[in-house]
Design a protein around this motif. Sequence first.
Motif, PDB file in Angstrom:
ATOM      1  N   CYS A 135       8.755   4.682   7.848  1.00 22.21           N
ATOM      2  CA  CYS A 135       9.130   3.785   7.873  1.00 22.21           C
ATOM      3  C   CYS A 135       9.509   2.886   6.654  1.00 22.21           C
ATOM      4  CB  CYS A 135       7.329   3.028   7.408  1.00 22.21           C
ATOM      5  SG  CYS A 135       6.887   1.321   6.915  1.00 22.21           S
ATOM      6  N   ASN A 137       9.396   0.145   4.849  1.00 25.58           N
ATOM      7  CA  ASN A 137       8.734  -0.804   4.287  1.00 25.58           C
ATOM      8  C   ASN A 137       8.067   0.180   3.066  1.00 25.58           C
ATOM      9  OD1 ASN A 137       8.583  -3.239   5.938  1.00 25.58           O
ATOM     10  ND2 ASN A 137       6.204  -2.288   7.028  1.00 25.58           N
ATOM     11  N   CYS A 139       6.250   1.578   1.930  1.00 29.97           N
ATOM     12  CA  CYS A 139       5.147   2.559   2.029  1.00 29.97           C
ATOM     13  C   CYS A 139       4.716   3.639   1.671  1.00 29.97           C
ATOM     14  CB  CYS A 139       4.815   1.747   4.073  1.00 29.97           C
ATOM     15  SG  CYS A 139       3.846   2.957   4.896  1.00 29.97           S
ATOM     16  N   CYS A 158       1.718   1.275   5.038  1.00 33.63           N
ATOM     17  CA  CYS A 158       1.790  -0.370   5.340  1.00 33.63           C
ATOM     18  C   CYS A 158       0.382  -0.937   6.365  1.00 33.63           C
ATOM     19  CB  CYS A 158       2.997  -0.499   5.345  1.00 33.63           C
ATOM     20  SG  CYS A 158       3.782  -0.290   7.507  1.00 33.63           S
ATOM     21  N   CYS A 161       2.010   0.223   9.461  1.00 28.74           N
ATOM     22  CA  CYS A 161       1.390   1.793   9.919  1.00 28.74           C
ATOM     23  C   CYS A 161      -0.321   1.566  10.137  1.00 28.74           C
ATOM     24  CB  CYS A 161       1.981   2.497   8.355  1.00 28.74           C
ATOM     25  SG  CYS A 161       3.785   2.982   8.799  1.00 28.74           S
TER      26      CYS A 161
END
Length: 174
Positions: A135, A137, A139, A158, A161
Amino acid sequence: MEICLLPIGSVDREILDFLRDRLKNVFGDCRILETKEIPFSAFNTARNQYNSTRILIEIEPVCDVVLGVTEVDIYADNLNFVFGEAEIDGRRALISLKRLRPEFYGLEPNYELLKIRTLKEAMHEIGHVLGLLHCRNKCVMRFSNSIVEVDYKDWKYCESCIQKLRKRGIILNI
Ligand code: ZN
Ligand code: ZN
């Protein structure tokens, strides 16, 4: 969902207990299995490291997710080292504490830092087992191949997800 922690070789008990408590909170159930010996066949003499895939395939999938935890240095094909490895959409994952310890980088031991790093790598590899890919982000599913990148990312999934997991019927407490 039941997450099981499998110590592979001798592993710091305080870290295992910490991980069990945090993962239990997030996933609902978590317990520590009996210690397994490090498979000798996984050791690469020339590299002085263990092949993570060879350790992974020796893990028995006795729970929804079995996360192997080891203190030894692990590598995967074409990579100098890995913090962990997982079977995407499978049952098994593995993390190593070796390169999460500040001592590895010539720094003073820092238990709190080690704990949060271990939690991040555990969440990341379990995320893969549950079908998540990397991912972009900030995250926990963000790809990290250096300790700076591990420290940068959050320990949680995040929103995006979490949505993906929810679509698969996986509801978490975070
Ligand atoms: Zn990954
Ligand atoms: Zn994410």
